[in-house]
Design a protein around this motif. Structure first.
Motif, mmCIF file in Angstrom:
data_model
loop_
_atom_site.group_PDB
_atom_site.id
_atom_site.type_symbol
_atom_site.label_atom_id
_atom_site.label_comp_id
_atom_site.label_asym_id
_atom_site.label_seq_id
_atom_site.Cartn_x
_atom_site.Cartn_y
_atom_site.Cartn_z
ATOM 1 N N CYS A 360 0.796 -1.242 0.021
ATOM 2 C CA CYS A 360 0.030 -0.029 0.082
ATOM 3 C C CYS A 360 0.855 1.199 0.213
ATOM 4 O O CYS A 360 0.695 2.128 -0.701
ATOM 5 N N VAL A 361 1.844 1.291 0.877
ATOM 6 C CA VAL A 361 2.809 2.491 1.022
ATOM 7 C C VAL A 361 3.460 2.685 -0.311
ATOM 8 O O VAL A 361 3.695 3.861 -0.992
ATOM 9 N N ASP A 362 3.778 1.458 -1.085
ATOM 10 C CA ASP A 362 4.592 1.764 -2.328
ATOM 11 C C ASP A 362 3.606 2.299 -3.293
ATOM 12 O O ASP A 362 4.069 2.948 -4.275
ATOM 13 N N GLU A 363 2.431 1.689 -3.368
ATOM 14 C CA GLU A 363 1.369 2.490 -4.297
ATOM 15 C C GLU A 363 1.239 3.702 -4.028
ATOM 16 O O GLU A 363 1.085 4.684 -4.984
ATOM 17 N N ILE A 364 0.851 4.172 -2.901
ATOM 18 C CA ILE A 364 0.595 5.566 -2.420
ATOM 19 C C ILE A 364 1.856 6.567 -3.068
ATOM 20 O O ILE A 364 1.546 7.382 -3.552
ATOM 21 N N ARG A 365 2.947 5.821 -2.561
ATOM 22 C CA ARG A 365 4.158 6.648 -3.016
ATOM 23 C C ARG A 365 4.202 6.790 -4.567
ATOM 24 O O ARG A 365 4.581 8.038 -5.114
ATOM 25 N N HIS A 382 2.358 3.250 13.500
ATOM 26 C CA HIS A 382 2.260 2.189 14.466
ATOM 27 C C HIS A 382 2.652 0.661 14.050
ATOM 28 O O HIS A 382 3.313 -0.106 14.518
ATOM 29 N N ALA A 383 2.256 0.395 12.786
ATOM 30 C CA ALA A 383 2.487 -0.858 11.999
ATOM 31 C C ALA A 383 1.916 -1.959 12.721
ATOM 32 O O ALA A 383 1.200 -2.675 12.073
ATOM 33 N N GLY A 384 2.394 -2.102 13.809
ATOM 34 C CA GLY A 384 2.094 -3.470 14.566
ATOM 35 C C GLY A 384 0.463 -3.629 14.597
ATOM 36 O O GLY A 384 0.028 -4.506 15.011
ATOM 37 N N ASP A 385 -0.266 -2.401 14.688
ATOM 38 C CA ASP A 385 -1.639 -2.269 14.750
ATOM 39 C C ASP A 385 -2.271 -1.803 13.471
ATOM 40 O O ASP A 385 -3.321 -1.284 13.439
ATOM 41 N N SER A 386 -1.699 -2.057 12.400
ATOM 42 C CA SER A 386 -2.036 -1.739 10.911
ATOM 43 C C SER A 386 -2.073 -0.185 10.688
ATOM 44 O O SER A 386 -2.581 0.253 9.703
ATOM 45 N N ASN A 387 -1.429 0.547 11.559
ATOM 46 C CA ASN A 387 -1.734 2.323 11.398
ATOM 47 C C ASN A 387 -0.582 2.484 10.621
ATOM 48 O O ASN A 387 0.685 2.429 10.853
ATOM 49 N N ILE A 388 -0.756 3.435 9.627
ATOM 50 C CA ILE A 388 0.085 4.053 8.905
ATOM 51 C C ILE A 388 0.157 5.626 8.962
ATOM 52 O O ILE A 388 -1.128 6.154 8.477
ATOM 53 N N HIS A 389 0.999 6.465 9.133
ATOM 54 C CA HIS A 389 0.921 7.867 8.958
ATOM 55 C C HIS A 389 1.829 8.409 7.804
ATOM 56 O O HIS A 389 2.820 7.943 7.491
ATOM 57 N N LEU A 390 1.025 9.296 7.015
ATOM 58 C CA LEU A 390 2.117 9.980 6.004
ATOM 59 C C LEU A 390 1.954 11.465 6.036
ATOM 60 O O LEU A 390 0.785 11.950 6.259
ATOM 61 N N VAL A 391 2.967 12.028 5.973
ATOM 62 C CA VAL A 391 3.056 13.558 5.872
ATOM 63 C C VAL A 391 3.288 14.192 4.743
ATOM 64 O O VAL A 391 4.530 13.759 4.184
ATOM 65 N N ASN A 404 -6.695 17.125 -3.822
ATOM 66 C CA ASN A 404 -6.262 16.140 -4.647
ATOM 67 C C ASN A 404 -5.375 14.971 -4.245
ATOM 68 O O ASN A 404 -5.374 13.819 -4.607
ATOM 69 N N ILE A 405 -4.487 15.685 -3.281
ATOM 70 C CA ILE A 405 -3.685 14.550 -2.660
ATOM 71 C C ILE A 405 -4.276 13.607 -1.619
ATOM 72 O O ILE A 405 -4.278 12.445 -1.568
ATOM 73 N N GLU A 406 -5.652 14.224 -1.114
ATOM 74 C CA GLU A 406 -6.411 13.346 -0.269
ATOM 75 C C GLU A 406 -6.974 12.192 -1.027
ATOM 76 O O GLU A 406 -7.125 11.104 -0.748
ATOM 77 N N ARG A 407 -7.505 12.823 -2.147
ATOM 78 C CA ARG A 407 -8.261 11.760 -3.061
ATOM 79 C C ARG A 407 -7.410 10.503 -3.566
ATOM 80 O O ARG A 407 -7.653 9.508 -3.459
ATOM 81 N N ALA A 408 -6.126 11.010 -3.754
ATOM 82 C CA ALA A 408 -5.169 10.150 -4.409
ATOM 83 C C ALA A 408 -4.880 9.114 -3.472
ATOM 84 O O ALA A 408 -4.651 7.581 -3.795
ATOM 85 N N VAL A 409 -4.627 9.467 -2.250
ATOM 86 C CA VAL A 409 -4.318 8.779 -1.070
ATOM 87 C C VAL A 409 -5.414 7.680 -0.809
ATOM 88 O O VAL A 409 -5.428 6.310 -0.422
ATOM 89 N N TYR A 410 -6.555 8.344 -0.417
ATOM 90 C CA TYR A 410 -7.884 7.634 -0.114
ATOM 91 C C TYR A 410 -8.452 6.555 -1.086
ATOM 92 O O TYR A 410 -9.216 5.658 -0.678
ATOM 93 N N GLU A 411 -8.409 7.062 -2.421
ATOM 94 C CA GLU A 411 -8.976 5.940 -3.444
ATOM 95 C C GLU A 411 -7.938 4.756 -3.115
ATOM 96 O O GLU A 411 -8.535 3.592 -3.393
ATOM 97 N N ILE A 412 -6.710 4.815 -2.709
ATOM 98 C CA ILE A 412 -5.823 3.618 -2.815
ATOM 99 C C ILE A 412 -5.935 2.873 -1.376
ATOM 100 O O ILE A 412 -6.310 1.508 -1.253
ATOM 101 N N ILE A 413 -6.431 3.425 -0.174
ATOM 102 C CA ILE A 413 -6.712 3.026 1.126
ATOM 103 C C ILE A 413 -8.213 2.146 0.837
ATOM 104 O O ILE A 413 -8.186 1.127 1.106
ATOM 105 N N ARG A 414 -8.889 2.721 -0.182
ATOM 106 C CA ARG A 414 -10.253 2.089 -0.407
ATOM 107 C C ARG A 414 -10.173 0.927 -0.960
ATOM 108 O O ARG A 414 -10.713 -0.255 -0.702
ATOM 109 N N THR A 415 -8.956 0.716 -2.036
ATOM 110 C CA THR A 415 -8.937 -0.567 -2.806
ATOM 111 C C THR A 415 -8.127 -1.665 -2.049
ATOM 112 O O THR A 415 -8.394 -2.923 -2.215
#
Length: 466
Positions: A360-365, A382-391, A404-415
């Motif tokens: 997921c991180v690779d795809e967002i990047r 936190h990763a151990g509990d499935s949590n990712i932060h991105l700045v 537009n940045i939000e849309r790009a990230v959240y579209e991937i999270i949805r998939t």
């Protein structure tokens, strides 16, 4: 209802309900009450009240319900989603003066507190009694437990102790019409019909106002074994978590993951000497708290040694003192420097199944690089509990509003079947994206609950749901 149309007797009754020292009219509300730690800005409130007990909260809500006046509950205002910013014409209901620790029952491993109690006070009181309250997050010195509960806060210790929901035994809640709902359960086992408290944990003040809580305490800890490790690839992350959990018998307290871009940014931003070389793809901060950290050190070291021998980790350094533990944690907490140095930024708090975090991180990047070449990003979590932060940022030259940045990230999270909010709530900021993580049937059920508990829709209107 706009404040200018409210009769004077409404304000008189409101002031009488809480006392003149706890009432502020619209023109006397401090600026600090008009926003939280997010960039969201709301409307103009008509009053601010700071009741001192549940009866006063009930009186305020009963009065506002009668006059159809919106009410916005406020805790420590450290939220990141705009959940406590004023609604237009609202009464701001601050729980700040309901800040008492009422009881610590060591025989039952619980604590009874008022909703306005600061998290760090709760932590300190538990420690002084020989116990441990497991919720911990960066805003510990200012956030209030009622706000933590109403947003189901996560933080640094979820991998071992769970979310806030898992630390609450009972609640007292006041409905929109002023009715007090007592649910001050003190037992881990109580299966007498549906446990209603869970409807209010994470509801962000939209269904009722939390006034008191019974909190679960854990055995006290005297310190921790802490290490910073370098990893060659993301597959090693999931292997290391499983390996550590097995060898430490489930005592892994924290697993904080930092991608190379984050690690390098913190080192550059703070001028700190890197504990490990800066050319590894991934770094993890591993923490095991316990009552006897010295006695547990051999098990911790054996876990790391085996991980190194099996090529799960590439390098590691173990903290030799409390000061070194703080130094390691300052890397993870160094996000504040990144936010300051790279402003304006847009931050993300998302989650996906742990096994899919790397992809997921690779795809967002890749998506952000394609859409916004040269946009700086850093990934951690936190990763151990499935949590990712991105700045991401500075964003002013790329996407000033961040939408537009939000849309790009959240579209991937949805998939990936993930969540647009892992631990910070929805509030105002993430409301447009809620449908990316909740089905229409779920949203319809949430709206049904809202109508049932708050038919006049006066509680935190406009937040969470449309």
């Amino acid at each position: 209802m706009p404040a200018r149309f409210l009769p004077k007797d409404f304000y008189h009754a409101l002031e009488e309900a809480v006392g003149s020292a706890n009432f502020r009219h619209a023109d006397n509300i401090p600026q600090s009450a008009l926003g939280d730690w997010s960039t969201e800005r709301g409307g103009t409130p008509c009053a601010l009240v700071t009741p001192r007990d549940t009866a006063a909260v009930s009186a305020v809500l009963r009065l506002c319900h009668q006059h159809h006046v919106p009410v916005v509950p406020q805790g420590g205002l450290s939220g990141l989603a705009g959940g406590a910013v004023p609604s237009e014409g609202s009464v701001l209901l601050s729980l700040a003066r309901m800040d008492q620790i009422e009881e610590i029952d060591t025989s039952s491993s619980l604590m009874v507190v008022e909703a306005g109690c600061i998290l760090q006070r709760i932590q300190d009181a538990a420690q002084n009694a020989g116990y441990y309250f497991a919720l911990d997050l960066g805003a510990r010195g200012s956030c209030q437990i009622g706000g933590n509960i109403s947003t189901n806060a996560g933080g640094n210790r979820v991998i071992r102790y769970g979310m806030t929901r898992d630390l609450v035994l009972g609640l007292e809640v006041v409905f929109a019409d002023g009715t007090i709902l007592p649910m001050m359960n003190r037992m881990p086992k109580n299966n007498a019909a549906l446990d209603l408290k869970h409807l209010f944990i994470g509801s962000e003040g939209t269904l009722g106002v939390i006034t008191r809580a019974v909190l679960k305490l854990h055995p006290g800890v005297c310190g921790a074994n802490t290490a910073l490790v370098a990893l060659p690839e993301f597959d090693s992350v999931t292997r290391l978590i499983s390996h550590a959990q097995f060898m430490l018998s489930g005592r892994l307290t924290a697993f904080e993951l930092m991608w190379n871009d984050y690690y390098q940014a913190v080192i550059d931003g703070t001028g700190q000497k890197p504990p490990l070389a800066t050319d590894y793809p991934l770094y993890a901060l591993i923490d095991m708290q316990g009552a006897d950290p010295d006695g547990e050190r051999s098990a911790f070291e054996a876990m790391l040694e085996t991980a190194f021998e099996t090529s799960i980790i590439s390098d590691a350094t173990i903290a030799q003192s409390h000061r070194e533990i703080e130094t390691f944690w300052s890397l993870r907490d160094g996000v504040s420097e990144i936010l300051s140095l790279r402003a304006p930024v847009i931050s993300f708090d998302v989650s996906v199944p742990r096994s899919r975090i790397g992809d997921c991180v690779d795809e967002i990047r890749a998506a952000l690089t394609q859409a916004f070449p040269k946009l700086p990003t850093v990934f951690f979590g936190h990763a151990g509990d499935s949590n990712i932060h991105l700045v991401a940022g500075p964003i002013d030259q790329f996407d000033p509003t961040g939408k537009n940045i939000e849309r790009a990230v959240y579209e991937i999270i949805r998939t990936y079947g993930g969540s647009v909010s892992a631990e910070h709530g929805i509030g105002l900021h993430k409301k447009p994206w809620l449908s990316y993580s909740r089905s229409e049937t779920e949203l319809a059920t949430l709206r049904l609950l809202k109508r049932s508990f708050d038919p006049k829709e006066i509680l935190n209107p406009g937040k969470v749901l449309s």
